[in-house]
Structure formats: structure tokens, C-alpha cells
Design a protein around this motif. Structure first.
Motif, mmCIF file in Angstrom:
data_model
loop_
_atom_site.group_PDB
_atom_site.id
_atom_site.type_symbol
_atom_site.label_atom_id
_atom_site.label_comp_id
_atom_site.label_asym_id
_atom_site.label_seq_id
_atom_site.Cartn_x
_atom_site.Cartn_y
_atom_site.Cartn_z
ATOM 1 N N VAL A 2 0.848 -1.187 0.000
ATOM 2 C CA VAL A 2 0.000 0.000 0.000
ATOM 3 C C VAL A 2 0.887 1.241 0.000
ATOM 4 N N LEU A 3 0.543 2.212 -0.841
ATOM 5 C CA LEU A 3 1.182 3.528 -0.811
ATOM 6 C C LEU A 3 0.161 4.518 -0.291
ATOM 7 N N ILE A 4 0.566 5.357 0.655
ATOM 8 C CA ILE A 4 -0.293 6.428 1.147
ATOM 9 C C ILE A 4 0.455 7.731 0.946
ATOM 10 N N TYR A 5 -0.099 8.557 0.069
ATOM 11 C CA TYR A 5 0.530 9.836 -0.249
ATOM 12 C C TYR A 5 0.010 10.898 0.705
ATOM 13 N N ASN A 6 0.915 11.574 1.382
ATOM 14 C CA ASN A 6 0.573 12.623 2.334
ATOM 15 C C ASN A 6 0.311 13.921 1.574
ATOM 16 N N SER A 7 -0.945 14.186 1.310
ATOM 17 C CA SER A 7 -1.302 15.362 0.516
ATOM 18 C C SER A 7 -1.308 16.648 1.325
ATOM 19 N N THR A 8 -1.201 16.557 2.635
ATOM 20 C CA THR A 8 -1.282 17.767 3.450
ATOM 21 C C THR A 8 -0.076 18.669 3.262
ATOM 22 N N ALA A 9 1.030 18.106 2.830
ATOM 23 C CA ALA A 9 2.253 18.896 2.696
ATOM 24 C C ALA A 9 2.324 19.667 1.381
ATOM 25 N N VAL A 61 -3.201 2.579 -3.985
ATOM 26 C CA VAL A 61 -2.617 3.901 -3.750
ATOM 27 C C VAL A 61 -3.702 4.765 -3.117
ATOM 28 N N TRP A 62 -3.365 5.334 -1.978
ATOM 29 C CA TRP A 62 -4.300 6.148 -1.209
ATOM 30 C C TRP A 62 -3.680 7.510 -0.952
ATOM 31 N N CYS A 63 -4.509 8.447 -0.631
ATOM 32 C CA CYS A 63 -4.062 9.821 -0.352
ATOM 33 C C CYS A 63 -4.748 10.282 0.926
ATOM 34 N N THR A 64 -4.049 11.074 1.714
ATOM 35 C CA THR A 64 -4.667 11.624 2.925
ATOM 36 C C THR A 64 -5.591 12.772 2.555
ATOM 37 N N GLU A 65 -6.667 12.883 3.291
ATOM 38 C CA GLU A 65 -7.521 14.060 3.179
ATOM 39 C C GLU A 65 -6.786 15.210 3.854
ATOM 40 N N LYS A 66 -7.016 16.420 3.401
ATOM 41 C CA LYS A 66 -6.230 17.545 3.890
ATOM 42 C C LYS A 66 -6.392 17.816 5.384
ATOM 43 N N SER A 67 -7.486 17.365 5.991
ATOM 44 C CA SER A 67 -7.709 17.650 7.412
ATOM 45 C C SER A 67 -7.274 16.518 8.337
ATOM 46 N N MET A 68 -6.639 15.475 7.818
ATOM 47 C CA MET A 68 -6.314 14.332 8.650
ATOM 48 C C MET A 68 -5.475 14.696 9.873
ATOM 49 N N PHE A 69 -4.496 15.535 9.717
ATOM 50 C CA PHE A 69 -3.614 15.859 10.834
ATOM 51 C C PHE A 69 -4.264 16.782 11.856
ATOM 52 N N GLN A 70 -5.384 17.380 11.513
ATOM 53 C CA GLN A 70 -6.105 18.198 12.476
ATOM 54 C C GLN A 70 -7.084 17.354 13.286
ATOM 55 N N ARG A 71 -7.146 16.067 13.026
ATOM 56 C CA ARG A 71 -8.095 15.174 13.695
ATOM 57 C C ARG A 71 -7.408 14.314 14.743
ATOM 58 N N SER A 72 -6.527 14.899 15.537
ATOM 59 C CA SER A 72 -5.792 14.102 16.524
ATOM 60 C C SER A 72 -6.716 13.460 17.549
ATOM 61 N N SER A 73 -7.894 14.022 17.752
ATOM 62 C CA SER A 73 -8.832 13.422 18.698
ATOM 63 C C SER A 73 -9.533 12.206 18.101
ATOM 64 N N ALA A 74 -9.274 11.917 16.835
ATOM 65 C CA ALA A 74 -9.915 10.786 16.159
ATOM 66 C C ALA A 74 -8.886 9.727 15.768
ATOM 67 N N ALA A 75 -7.865 9.542 16.580
ATOM 68 C CA ALA A 75 -6.798 8.586 16.250
ATOM 69 C C ALA A 75 -7.353 7.191 16.016
ATOM 70 N N ALA A 76 -8.323 6.763 16.810
ATOM 71 C CA ALA A 76 -8.887 5.423 16.627
ATOM 72 C C ALA A 76 -9.635 5.323 15.302
ATOM 73 N N ASP A 77 -10.308 6.390 14.893
ATOM 74 C CA ASP A 77 -10.980 6.386 13.585
ATOM 75 C C ASP A 77 -9.959 6.254 12.461
ATOM 76 N N ILE A 78 -8.833 6.941 12.596
ATOM 77 C CA ILE A 78 -7.770 6.845 11.582
ATOM 78 C C ILE A 78 -7.227 5.424 11.538
ATOM 79 N N ILE A 79 -6.999 4.819 12.705
ATOM 80 C CA ILE A 79 -6.512 3.445 12.763
ATOM 81 C C ILE A 79 -7.528 2.495 12.133
ATOM 82 N N ARG A 80 -8.803 2.707 12.409
ATOM 83 C CA ARG A 80 -9.848 1.855 11.818
ATOM 84 C C ARG A 80 -9.838 1.975 10.297
#
Length: 187
Positions: A112-119, A147-166
Motif C-alpha cells: 500500500v502507498l499512502i501519499y501525504n497530501s497535506t504537505a 494507492v491512497w491519499c490523505t484528506e487535507k484535514s487528517m492531521f487536524q483530527r488528533s482526537s480521532a486517532a482510533a478512527d484513523i486506525i480503523r
């Protein structure tokens, strides 16, 4: 960001709940995140490798270090980081920039490739993704459509770490659909 476990980042919501006279709601939220985390934790590791990265305009590849919380979330979701040959950290930075040759050698067989689009901005489709570097076409994950890409708000969702892991777990298990909130498939 210095919490050793991703749920430690979520736990801070209790402090904010206390400060805002919303402790009960904050504790309920934390308990839901903990339930989500434990549900994923009880599943088997996928054995799949993940390369989480972005390409800089100068040609370097920025990857997450082994001790970083994103790498830890990938592991907690049942995956393994494909990027293992990094120097020991000399500072508290969570990322490392490596040359494309090193990235290619370590990640070309990643599942799996995950592209960090926030940068540097979102990648709307596979054509745009492959335009970042012609070498990406050689990667297994590109050939298999993982191939996946992060949504731009992923890093602002630190309170949703379990959702990100899921969501990471769903990606790794081939169960992800188009309803993810932190990632999208590059088509």
C-alpha cells in the motif's frame, strides 16, 4: 505529538472537556475512541507493508520515522512500514527526507502507498500521481490499485486517532470503501 501511543493524543480531550465544563461528553468521546481502537486491536495483523510519504518539489521523498505516531498507527492497524532503513533520530522530528533511490529500493514492493497530501497538495487521480515521478509506475501498489491519499484535514483530527486506525485497517484488509473520512483511493 510526543505521546507514545495514539490514544494518548485522544485522551487530551478529557482535559479540554474539564476546562470547558464538558467532562462527561469528553469522557464519552474518549470511551468510543477506545472501543474502536480495541475492536481493531483484536483483529489479526494484515502482514501488509505501507509506505506513507510525499514528494517534495526538489525531488526528495519525505517519510515518517519509525517512532512517529503515524507509523505507530499503521502498526496498530495491522500493517508494517515499508521504510525501515533510516538513520537514528538525532532530534524530535517525525519525518525524514530521503533520496528517491532509497525510497524506490524500500517501497517499490510495498502493498500500500499512502501519499501525504497535506504537505504539497492533493492528488486528484492516478495520472497526477504518476506525474510526480515516473518511477512510481514501477511500484506494486500502483499496479494493484492500492494507492491512497490523505484528506487535507487528517492531521487536524488528533482526537480521532482510533478512527484513523480503523480506516487504515480497512485499507489494509481490502475492506475500505469510498466513505472514509481521512483517506481516499487514488484512481
Amino acid at each position: 505529538s510526543y505521546e507514545p501511543h495514539p490514544l494518548g493524543r485522544v485522551e487530551w480531550i478529557k482535559l479540554y472537556g474539564l476546562l470547558c465544563w464538558k467532562l462527561s461528553a469528553a469522557e464519552e468521546y474518549f470511551d468510543r475512541q477506545t472501543e474502536i481502537f480495541h475492536a481493531v486491536e483484536r483483529t489479526r495483523p494484515s502482514g501488509k507493508t505501507v509506505a506513507f510519504f510525499h514528494l517534495s518539489p526538489s525531488g526528495g521523498v519525505t517519510v515518517r520515522r519509525r517512532a512517529d505516531y503515524i507509523t505507530r498507527m499503521i502498526e496498530l492497524a495491522g500493517g508494517e512500514t515499508a521504510i525501515t532503513a533510516l538513520p537514528e533520530a538525532e532530534n524530535a522530528l517525525s519525518t525524514e527526507t530521503i533520496q528517491m533511490e532509497s525510497f524506490y529500493a524500500q517501497a517499490r514492493d510495498a502493498d500500500v502507498l499512502i501519499y501525504n497530501s497535506t504537505a504539497v497538495g492533493a492528488v486528484p487521480d492516478m495520472k497526477a500521481f504518476l506525474a510526480l515521478s515516473p518511477l512510481l509506475a514501477d511500484f506494486r501498489a500502483v499496479r494493484t490499485g492500492e494507492v491512497w491519499c490523505t484528506e487535507k484535514s487528517m492531521f487536524q483530527r488528533s482526537s480521532a486517532a482510533a478512527d484513523i486506525i480503523r480506516e487504515l485497517h480497512a485499507i489494509l484488509c481490502g475492506e475500505a470503501d469510498d466513505q472514509l473520512s481521512c483517506f481516499y483511493r487514488v484512481k
